[in-house]
Scaffold this motif. Structure first.
Motif, mmCIF file in Angstrom:
data_model
loop_
_atom_site.group_PDB
_atom_site.id
_atom_site.type_symbol
_atom_site.label_atom_id
_atom_site.label_comp_id
_atom_site.label_asym_id
_atom_site.label_seq_id
_atom_site.Cartn_x
_atom_site.Cartn_y
_atom_site.Cartn_z
ATOM 1 N N ALA A 14 35.608 -1.412 -15.930
ATOM 2 C CA ALA A 14 34.301 -1.193 -16.552
ATOM 3 C C ALA A 14 34.019 -2.249 -17.609
ATOM 4 O O ALA A 14 32.890 -2.736 -17.728
ATOM 5 C CB ALA A 14 34.234 0.205 -17.153
ATOM 6 N N THR A 51 29.588 3.836 -16.871
ATOM 7 C CA THR A 51 30.260 5.109 -16.632
ATOM 8 C C THR A 51 31.001 5.035 -15.304
ATOM 9 O O THR A 51 30.429 4.616 -14.299
ATOM 10 C CB THR A 51 29.228 6.263 -16.561
ATOM 11 N N ASP A 52 32.273 5.400 -15.310
ATOM 12 C CA ASP A 52 33.063 5.476 -14.081
ATOM 13 C C ASP A 52 32.750 6.823 -13.433
ATOM 14 O O ASP A 52 33.165 7.874 -13.945
ATOM 15 C CB ASP A 52 34.545 5.340 -14.403
ATOM 16 N N GLY A 82 37.699 3.719 -10.633
ATOM 17 C CA GLY A 82 37.501 2.314 -10.946
ATOM 18 C C GLY A 82 36.755 1.566 -9.865
ATOM 19 O O GLY A 82 36.802 0.340 -9.795
ATOM 20 N N ASP A 83 36.058 2.291 -9.001
ATOM 21 C CA ASP A 83 35.371 1.663 -7.868
ATOM 22 C C ASP A 83 33.912 2.086 -7.749
ATOM 23 O O ASP A 83 33.157 1.459 -7.029
ATOM 24 C CB ASP A 83 36.119 2.020 -6.585
ATOM 25 N N TYR A 139 30.681 3.041 -10.156
ATOM 26 C CA TYR A 139 30.190 3.024 -11.524
ATOM 27 C C TYR A 139 28.689 3.281 -11.595
ATOM 28 O O TYR A 139 27.958 3.060 -10.631
ATOM 29 C CB TYR A 139 30.439 1.655 -12.162
#
Length: 79
Positions: free
Chosen positions: A5, A24-25, A30-31, A33
């Motif tokens: 992020a 924001t995740d 982590g893919d 957002y």
């Protein structure tokens, strides 16, 4: 390879220096957002052009290393 992020935020700020950026995740992976980008340069600019400016700041990473980005853009509210 997922993208952090903080890296997304740094790229957007480098491309749009006066932007306020919130990342924001969405899935915790982590893919996926969401990004909210507020920038004075967006004033009077159509939404599609605002999004294109953000994608340009990301330097072609959309659809590659950055899999999914829910994007909200706007000019700052006038006070």
């Amino acid at each position: 390879m997922a993208m952090a992020a903080s890296e997304i935020e740094d790229l957007i700020r480098a491309g749009i220096p006066d932007a306020r950026v919130e990342i924001t995740d969405l899935a915790g992976d982590g893919d996926h957002y969401a990004a909210r980008v507020v920038a004075p340069m967006f004033k009077g600019m159509p939404r599609v052009r605002q999004h294109q400016a953000v994608y340009a700041a990301l330097g072609g990473r959309m659809g590659g290393v950055l899999h999914a980005l829910q994007l909200t853009t706007e000019a700052p509210a006038e006070e």
